[in-house]
Motif scaffolding. Structure first.
Motif, short mmCIF file in Angstrom:
data_model
loop_
_atom_site.label_atom_id
_atom_site.label_comp_id
_atom_site.label_asym_id
_atom_site.label_seq_id
_atom_site.Cartn_x
_atom_site.Cartn_y
_atom_site.Cartn_z
N ASP A 204 -2.45 2.41 1.72
CA ASP A 204 -1.97 1.53 0.60
C ASP A 204 -1.82 2.60 -0.53
OD1 ASP A 204 -1.70 0.09 -1.70
OD2 ASP A 204 -2.61 -1.48 -0.86
N ARG A 205 -0.54 3.17 -0.62
CA ARG A 205 -0.11 4.08 -1.43
C ARG A 205 -0.30 4.08 -2.83
NH1 ARG A 205 3.44 8.32 -0.82
NH2 ARG A 205 4.08 9.27 -2.87
N LYS A 206 -0.43 2.79 -3.40
CA LYS A 206 -0.51 2.91 -4.85
C LYS A 206 -2.06 2.96 -5.07
CE LYS A 206 3.73 -0.26 -6.24
NZ LYS A 206 3.70 -1.48 -6.64
N LEU A 207 -2.86 2.19 -4.42
CA LEU A 207 -4.27 2.41 -4.45
C LEU A 207 -4.86 3.49 -4.09
CD1 LEU A 207 -5.66 -1.05 -2.99
CD2 LEU A 207 -5.12 -0.60 -5.50
N PHE A 208 -4.27 4.31 -2.99
CA PHE A 208 -4.52 5.63 -2.71
C PHE A 208 -4.42 6.57 -3.76
CE2 PHE A 208 -3.95 9.73 -0.68
CZ PHE A 208 -5.01 9.74 0.40
N LEU A 209 -3.31 6.39 -4.51
CA LEU A 209 -2.95 7.41 -5.54
C LEU A 209 -3.84 7.19 -6.81
CD1 LEU A 209 0.87 7.81 -4.94
CD2 LEU A 209 -0.87 9.38 -4.34
N ILE A 210 -4.15 5.84 -7.09
CA ILE A 210 -4.64 5.75 -8.24
C ILE A 210 -6.43 5.85 -8.24
CG2 ILE A 210 -5.34 3.68 -9.66
CD1 ILE A 210 -2.68 2.32 -9.24
N ALA A 211 -6.99 5.68 -7.04
CA ALA A 211 -8.43 5.72 -6.79
C ALA A 211 -8.96 7.00 -7.57
CB ALA A 211 -8.73 5.69 -5.45
N GLY B 203 -13.85 2.46 -7.91
CA GLY B 203 -12.74 3.48 -7.25
C GLY B 203 -13.31 4.08 -6.07
N ILE B 204 -14.46 4.09 -5.70
CA ILE B 204 -14.93 4.77 -4.33
C ILE B 204 -14.45 3.87 -3.22
CG2 ILE B 204 -17.13 5.38 -2.90
CD1 ILE B 204 -18.31 6.35 -5.67
N ALA C 128 -8.02 2.10 0.77
CA ALA C 128 -6.83 2.34 0.81
C ALA C 128 -6.33 3.67 1.62
CB ALA C 128 -6.60 2.81 -0.61
N SER C 129 -7.35 4.27 2.05
CA SER C 129 -6.94 5.34 3.18
C SER C 129 -6.90 4.87 4.30
CB SER C 129 -8.13 6.28 3.14
OG SER C 129 -8.71 7.04 2.11
N ASN C 130 -7.05 3.71 5.01
CA ASN C 130 -6.81 3.06 6.20
C ASN C 130 -7.50 4.12 7.34
OD1 ASN C 130 -5.88 1.04 7.98
ND2 ASN C 130 -3.71 2.02 8.10
N ASN C 131 -8.69 4.39 6.85
CA ASN C 131 -9.11 5.45 7.85
C ASN C 131 -10.80 4.90 8.10
OD1 ASN C 131 -11.25 7.87 8.55
ND2 ASN C 131 -9.31 8.88 8.58
N LYS C 132 -11.37 4.67 9.17
CA LYS C 132 -12.56 4.38 9.69
C LYS C 132 -13.66 5.12 8.95
CE LYS C 132 -12.75 6.04 14.22
NZ LYS C 132 -13.01 5.75 15.60
N TYR C 133 -13.40 6.34 9.06
CA TYR C 133 -14.36 7.53 8.50
C TYR C 133 -14.58 7.03 6.82
CZ TYR C 133 -14.47 9.23 13.01
OH TYR C 133 -14.54 9.56 14.47
N ALA C 134 -13.27 7.08 6.11
CA ALA C 134 -13.39 6.92 4.84
C ALA C 134 -13.84 5.49 4.49
CB ALA C 134 -11.82 7.04 4.22
N LEU C 135 -13.55 4.54 5.29
CA LEU C 135 -14.12 3.14 4.89
C LEU C 135 -15.76 3.14 4.95
CD1 LEU C 135 -13.48 0.17 3.86
CD2 LEU C 135 -13.05 -0.23 6.33
N LEU C 136 -16.10 3.71 6.29
CA LEU C 136 -17.75 3.70 6.34
C LEU C 136 -18.28 4.50 5.29
CD1 LEU C 136 -19.80 2.93 8.01
CD2 LEU C 136 -19.51 5.18 9.49
N GLY C 137 -17.70 5.82 5.00
CA GLY C 137 -18.49 6.50 3.89
C GLY C 137 -18.38 5.76 2.43
N ALA C 138 -17.13 4.87 2.15
CA ALA C 138 -17.05 4.40 0.96
C ALA C 138 -18.21 3.11 0.98
CB ALA C 138 -15.75 3.55 0.80
#
Length: 365
Positions: free
Chosen positions: A65-72, A115-116, A122-132
């Motif tokens: 999600d480009r907008k959320l990815f850049l803003i976070a 923000g985390i 927004a990364s659409n990545n399972k590792y990033a989502l699990l870390g968040a």
């Protein structure tokens, strides 16, 4: 506003030296050299890394999600940096004059979890989502004992103003609370007046000795809030790729790291203000030797500003060094151990000390 203007360049300078310092500290603990090539003893290595990160390509995953990815990353940094607006820098240079300063600061800092989660989702990545998700669970769990430890200080000081708390821990208490008297250990029954003595005897950890154990709870909880080892489970490179910042690169990744070191600086300054005398000198007045006055300066004068800033920065640097020392000394805990420590041990102990501080306050009257 002036406080924010001061802290922006100060934070950048602290991060540059803190990254270099952490590399050297970890190298010393692990019996190696650390940075050596760029500059004298590698002192320019952090600047070289900063220039490299600024020049690297800013990659955004196609499915993100480009907008959320850049803003976070910007949101995480702004939330952390806003907390500095409430911190007193010197005896006459206070932060935002909010009567509920501590609660407002805690409320602001707790928002960084938004923000985390935004960065991980927004990364659409399972590792990033699990870390968040792990980061959110960790921060929420450790905000409870952190807040309770701060409440212990509030019960003792009877104020939410950080500058008033600072004045209470020195010889200039009558400038904010006329006719106030400081007694040894905070106990009026002892009859030992230390109002004009100051120094370490006026610090909150001495005024109420149990506050040292409360600071230990505060310090452990602050490590978890900063995602610092041994509580860096959101990153946990042995289990995950990197955490919620997995997909970030270049400048935006550096913004996230800047926010992490900014949080280290923020909780370190807050810990110094609440427990260890804030900008007051550790030296007491002893008879004709007015050490507290000579080494602390007069509020409102240039000497007072310089000396009080020196003590605040020095104590904060010691706290940051302690965070780094612990990172390279203790192994990472498991996620179940982390949650168990927060809910089963730190929170009950913090509640107990909050009750104890209330009883102590009754004895002080």
């Amino acid at each position: 506003m002036s406080t924010i203007i001061f802290f922006l360049p100060y934070l950048l300078i602290v991060v540059i030296f803190a990254v270099y310092g952490e590399r050297k500290i970890s190298a010393f603990i692990q019996d190696r050299l650390g940075p050596m090539e760029v500059g004298y003893y590698g002192i320019l290595q952090s600047i070289a890394d900063l220039l490299k990160l600024i020049q690297k390509e800013d990659i955004v995953p196609r499915a993100a999600d480009r907008k959320l990815f850049l803003i976070a990353p910007i949101l995480i940094f702004v939330i952390v940096f806003t907390g500095f607006s409430l911190l007193p820098v010197t005896s006459s240079w206070h932060g935002a004059t909010a009567e509920t300063g501590i609660f407002f600061l805690l409320a602001i800092v707790s928002l960084d979890v938004i923000g985390i989660i935004m960065a991980g989702w927004a990364s659409n990545n399972k590792y990033a989502l699990l870390g968040a998700v792990r980061s959110a669970a960790q921060i929420i769990a450790y905000e409870v004992p952190l807040t309770l430890s701060v409440l212990c200080v509030i019960v003792l000081t009877q104020t939410l103003d950080l500058q008033t708390i600072s004045y209470q821990q020195g010889i200039w208490i009558n400038q904010v609370e006329p006719d106030s008297v400081n007694y040894l250990f905070g106990l009026k029954s002892l009859g030992i007046d230390i109002t004009n003595v100051g120094g370490i005897l006026s610090w909150n950890v001495v005024r109420m000795p149990f506050l040292f154990l409360v600071w230990v709870i505060f310090f452990i909880a602050s490590l978890a809030e900063c995602n610092r080892a041994p509580f860096d489970l959101p990153e946990a490179e042995s289990e995950l790729v990197a955490g919620f910042q997995t997909e970030y690169s270049g400048f935006r990744w550096s913004i996230i790291m800047l926010a992490e070191y900014g949080m280290m600086l923020l909780v370190s300054i807050l810990g110094v203000i609440l427990f260890f005398g804030s900008w007051n000198s550790p030296f007491p007045n002893i008879g004709p030797f007015k050490l507290a006055e000579w080494t602390g300066g007069l509020p409102g004068e240039l000497s007072g500003d310089i000396l009080s800033a020196f003590w605040l920065i020095s104590k904060t640097a010691l706290m940051i060094f302690l965070q780094m020392w612990i990172r390279w000394t203790f192994p990472r805990v498991r996620i179940d151990q982390l949650m168990s420590l927060g809910w089963k041990y730190l929170t009950p102990f913090a509640l107990f000390f909050l009750l104890l501080c209330g009883v102590w306050r009754l004895l002080m009257i």
